[in-house]
Design an enzyme around this catalytic site. Structure first.
Site, PDB file in Angstrom:
ATOM      1  N   HIS A 190       0.732  -1.440   0.129  1.00 31.13           N
ATOM      2  CA  HIS A 190      -0.283   0.142   0.154  1.00 31.13           C
ATOM      3  C   HIS A 190       0.747   1.504   0.125  1.00 31.13           C
ATOM      4  CE1 HIS A 190       1.608  -1.261   4.259  1.00 31.13           C
ATOM      5  NE2 HIS A 190       0.959   0.779   4.395  1.00 31.13           N
TER       6      HIS A 190
ATOM      7  N   HIS B  95       4.738   0.265  -0.157  1.00 29.45           N
ATOM      8  CA  HIS B  95       5.402  -0.960   0.729  1.00 29.45           C
ATOM      9  C   HIS B  95       4.262  -2.120   1.688  1.00 29.45           C
ATOM     10  CE1 HIS B  95       3.941   2.859   3.015  1.00 29.45           C
ATOM     11  NE2 HIS B  95       4.488   1.539   4.451  1.00 29.45           N
TER      12      HIS B  95
ATOM     13  N   ASP C  23       0.946   5.325   1.884  1.00 24.70           N
ATOM     14  CA  ASP C  23       0.583   5.390   3.264  1.00 24.70           C
ATOM     15  C   ASP C  23      -0.358   6.417   3.058  1.00 24.70           C
ATOM     16  OD1 ASP C  23       3.563   4.784   5.275  1.00 24.70           O
ATOM     17  OD2 ASP C  23       1.720   3.367   5.163  1.00 24.70           O
TER      18      ASP C  23
ATOM     19  N   ARG D 295       6.614 -10.547  15.621  1.00 18.51           N
ATOM     20  CA  ARG D 295       7.302  -9.945  15.058  1.00 18.51           C
ATOM     21  C   ARG D 295       6.749  -8.282  15.694  1.00 18.51           C
ATOM     22  NH1 ARG D 295       6.815  -6.106  10.655  1.00 18.51           N
ATOM     23  NH2 ARG D 295       8.243  -6.115   8.942  1.00 18.51           N
TER      24      ARG D 295
END
Ligand SMILES: *[C@@H]1O[C@H](CO)[C@@H](O)[C@H](O)[C@H]1NC(C)=O
Ligand SMILES: *[C@@H]1O[C@H](CO)[C@@H](O)[C@H](O)[C@H]1NC(C)=O
Length: 747
Positions: free
Chosen positions: A633, A705, A635, A715
């Site tokens: 996507h 990204h 931002d 994570r």
């Protein structure tokens, strides 16, 4: 003569005025040398600009040549597609559905009509009987018989022409550009339909459209993601995941294979039988569709000066080549690059074993014999035949023969191959046999030797090119190493003056293969990383609403997140260590300062949103996982990867200007951060998370990204978004800082 007058302006020649311009010698529209005036092209195209006063859905073609009797009823599908796309951008979902559905339907109709017309005309104008006015059987020898032969040809052409004209209107109407062809090949209409159906809450149709699109685009990350969403939605059934473009023969073949591997041989045989029937139907259609226009394929048709028989030969060889290629075309499974090998013969291989397992020896023998038509020396199949025959009784087995339809298929295919090889030898018209079963002696000796020599040459050239490429790669790599060392040495100290102690620039935008990107290391210490990870887990346990829930992006992961505001509140309530909340807060300030300084901003950044996020792989849901942990996507805009575009409009967070992600750990598998092109597919740079590492980047369309799937472990990262617009500052900072309160006071 009517036929020729329509033929002159008919489809087949018109596009060439524009198309083969690659050769650089084509006259422009309206050029006096053009064989047809430029406006013909427009007139015959479905071009609303040419008929501005006409309503779009009623077409009466003003053809100056030979007014067709029937009005046109079928709207061209390229026009419908364009209208659908326009409606999509206007958010007119009903119109998207109407136009796209119609476009798909009309395209299918054009295809079907063309095939049917050619097949029925072939039947109506068969050779072999007496021809009116000639009095001799055709074919024969002599000029009179030639006349009879061509009379047949003309009748056939007239038949096809009037048949298509009657059902489709003028043929130029349904000619489309290569781009449109590509859109339909990629099944793009289903992508638009998917959104439109979703918007009007027709979930079953949205799912079917999404799935249909995905079949042809298996690498499409966003659609994969959408399908995952749909799967989790209430009211969506497994049966909704249809492939609306599935070809029957292939669907049946795949079903047959599935039952076969489940040892359900009865059902497998049923489906393979249907697959074979459907294969021959599809094969007829495929071959009929080959009888289309001659493809000049980059040659300048105006310089084409073949005589009558050369012309017919050229075109016919092309048609035969295309017909031979149907064997491959039909063996292609949607979305796969490679066709099933030995497709038709393999049906009989599956069948013989399925029948054997169902103790149907007669059918098993029939299928072995049919398979052996293709591969007469196949050892296993000959053994099977011997075995089945022994079980059934040799005498009875003798009476069973291979299938007639397959004998005919092979017979026709061999004749085609022989003609094609003749054309290859005599005129150098290349033919590559798509089948693996062709007996060696079908190819003429001379050609076989020639081909062998050519293959060896090709192999040698390939090898030489390979070696050369390796050399070049080594050279380039050495160059790159030099220059990357240089950028590190030169760029780091001067251009990044305000960095905190111990923080270093690991990669500049250039090394990250983009612009407005930076990778820093040592932003926080190991202890701080651990403390923040604990904070996330403590908040997830103690704070209501922050319990680990299924990730919004992936069914294979659990997700927990805490904002700075929430951390501060939990800290005040004593549910998490106040010190950790404070660390989260301080660290965010530090990141902000670093971005301001690194990107050389002359106005301050404001926090737009800050989030401490951990994603944990769900162990039992990792098999065959192909989705992303966070889909690609941008931002601050809506990424429309099909169009390589990003639209800066709500609901995108258009006020976001810079983004940063600070990693807290690396003891997990997967979860790498990726930058991609606007297509959301082509990865340009990859970052492996580790404690204290931070990737900072501009929030705009230069930086699509995503995050690769986390397949094991947890994570954790702090995601921060910044805006240059104070009006969009995040609430916690306004509360804590702007009201004159020292934020340390809150804690
Ligand atoms: C061909 O024509 C005959 C007689 O007109 C008809 O019976 C037959 O079904 C036709 N076949 C096809 C394939 O159209
Ligand atoms: C940048 O691109 C090169 C060449 O494609 C690639 O080898 C390198 O890994 C990329 N950089 C990053 C950080 O992924």
């Amino acid at each position: 003569m009517k036929y020729f007058s329509t033929y002159l302006v008919s489809s087949r020649f018109l596009p060439l005025i524009v198309a083969p311009a690659t050769r650089g010698q084509q006259p422009e529209h309206g050029d006096p040398d053009a064989p047809l005036p430029g406006h013909f092209h427009q007139l015959l195209r479905w071009d609303t600009k040419t008929f501005p006063s006409q309503p779009r859905d009623i077409i009466s073609l003003a053809c100056p040549c030979s007014a067709p009797e029937s009005p046109l009823v079928l709207e061209p599908y390229d026009f419908l597609f364009d209208t659908g796309v326009e409606a999509y951008y206007n958010g007119d979902w009903l119109s998207v559905i109407l136009n796209m559905e119609k476009a798909l339907k009309n395209k299918a109709t054009v295809r079907k009509v063309k095939a049917q017309c050619r097949l029925s005309c072939a039947n109506q104008t068969a050779f072999g009987d007496h021809v009116d006015g000639v009095g001799v059987p055709i074919p024969g020898a002599g000029s009179l018989e030639d006349l009879g032969f061509f009379q047949k040809i003309l009748k056939r052409a007239d038949c096809v022409n009037s048949c298509e004209m009657e059902k489709l209107g003028h043929p130029t109407m349904h000619q489309v550009t290569e781009e449109i062809q590509l859109e339909f090949n990629k099944r793009s209409p289903y992508n638009y339909l998917q959104v439109a159906y979703f918007k009007i809450n027709k979930l079953d149709k949205a799912v079917a459209a999404a799935n249909t699109f995905f079949q042809a685009n298996p690498d499409h990350m966003e659609m994969r993601q959408n399908l995952e969403y749909y799967r989790m939605m209430a009211g969506v059934q497994e049966e909704d995941f249809k492939d609306l473009e599935a070809r029957t023969h292939m669907a049946e073949f795949l079903l047959g294979k599935r039952y076969y591997s489940d040892d359900s041989f009865g059902l497998a045989a049923e489906h393979f039988e249907v697959a074979i029937d459907e294969f021959f139907t599809a094969d007829k259609e495929c071959k009929a569709l080959c009888e289309g226009a001659y493809n000049y394929d980059g040659y300048n048709y105006m310089e084409y000066s073949a005589d009558l028989f050369q012309t017919i030969t050229d075109h016919y060889m092309q048609v035969l080549n295309c017909k031979q290629h149907c064997a491959v075309e039909l063996a292609l499974n949607t979305g796969k690059d490679k066709a099933f090998e030995d497709f038709l013969p393999s049906h009989f291989n599956y069948l013989q074993f399925s029948y054997y397992n169902s103790e149907k020896y007669e059918q098993a023998i029939e299928c072995t014999k049919t398979f052996l038509l293709f591969h007469p020396n196949d050892e296993v199949m000959n053994q099977n035949l011997a075995y089945y025959s022994a079980v059934l009784g040799e005498d009875k087995a003798q009476t069973i023969s291979a299938r007639e339809v397959v004998k005919q298929y092979i017979h026709q295919s061999m004749l085609e191959k022989k003609l094609l090889y003749f054309g290859y030898e005599a005129f150098g018209i290349t033919f590559v046999d798509p089948d693996t079963w062709t007996p060696e002696d079908v190819m003429p000796n001379k050609l076989r030797e020639k081909q062998k020599a050519e293959k060896e040459t090709a192999a040698r050239i390939t090898e030489e090119i390979g070696n050369l490429m390796k050399e070049i790669e080594t050279l380039v790599e050495e160059k790159k190493k030099d220059s990357s060392d240089m950028t590190k040495i030169i760029a780091t100290p001067e251009s990044v003056p305000l960095l905190h102690d111990g923080i270093k620039v690991t990669m500049t935008a250039k090394l990250l293969n983009g612009s407005q990107r930076v990778l820093l290391d040592g932003v926080i210490t190991e202890d701080e990383c651990r403390e923040l990870q604990h904070l996330s887990n403590a908040a997830a346990q103690k704070g209501d609403g922050y319990r680990g829930k299924l990730s919004p992006h992936s069914a294979g992961e659990m997700f927990q997140g805490v904002t700075v505001l929430k951390a501060v509140k939990l800290g005040q309530e004593g549910k998490v260590p106040l010190k950790s909340a404070r660390l989260f807060f301080d660290l965010s300030e530090k990141v902000k300062k670093m971005l301001e300084s690194y990107f050389g901003l002359d106005t301050p950044l404001y926090f737009a949103y800050t989030h401490l996020v951990c994603r944990s792989a769900i162990e039992e849901k990792q098999e065959d996982r192909e989705d992303l942990s966070h889909p690609v996507h941008v931002d601050n805009c809506l990424l429309i990867s099909e169009m390589n575009e990003c639209i800066k409009e709500p609901p995108a967070y258009t006020h976001r200007d810079y983004s940063a992600i600070l990693y807290l750990n690396n003891d997990f598998e997967g979860g790498d951060f990726i930058f991609t092109e606007l297509d959301a597919k082509t990865v340009t740079a990859e970052v492996r998370p580790q404690c204290g590492r931070m990737v900072g980047f501009g929030a705009g369309k230069e930086n699509p990204h995503g995050v690769r799937a986390v397949t094991k472990g947890q994570r954790c990262a702090v995601a921060l978004w910044f805006t240059l617009d104070p009006a969009h500052e995040e609430k916690v900072w306004i509360i804590s800082v702007d009201r004159g309160q020292d934020y340390k006071g809150i804690m």
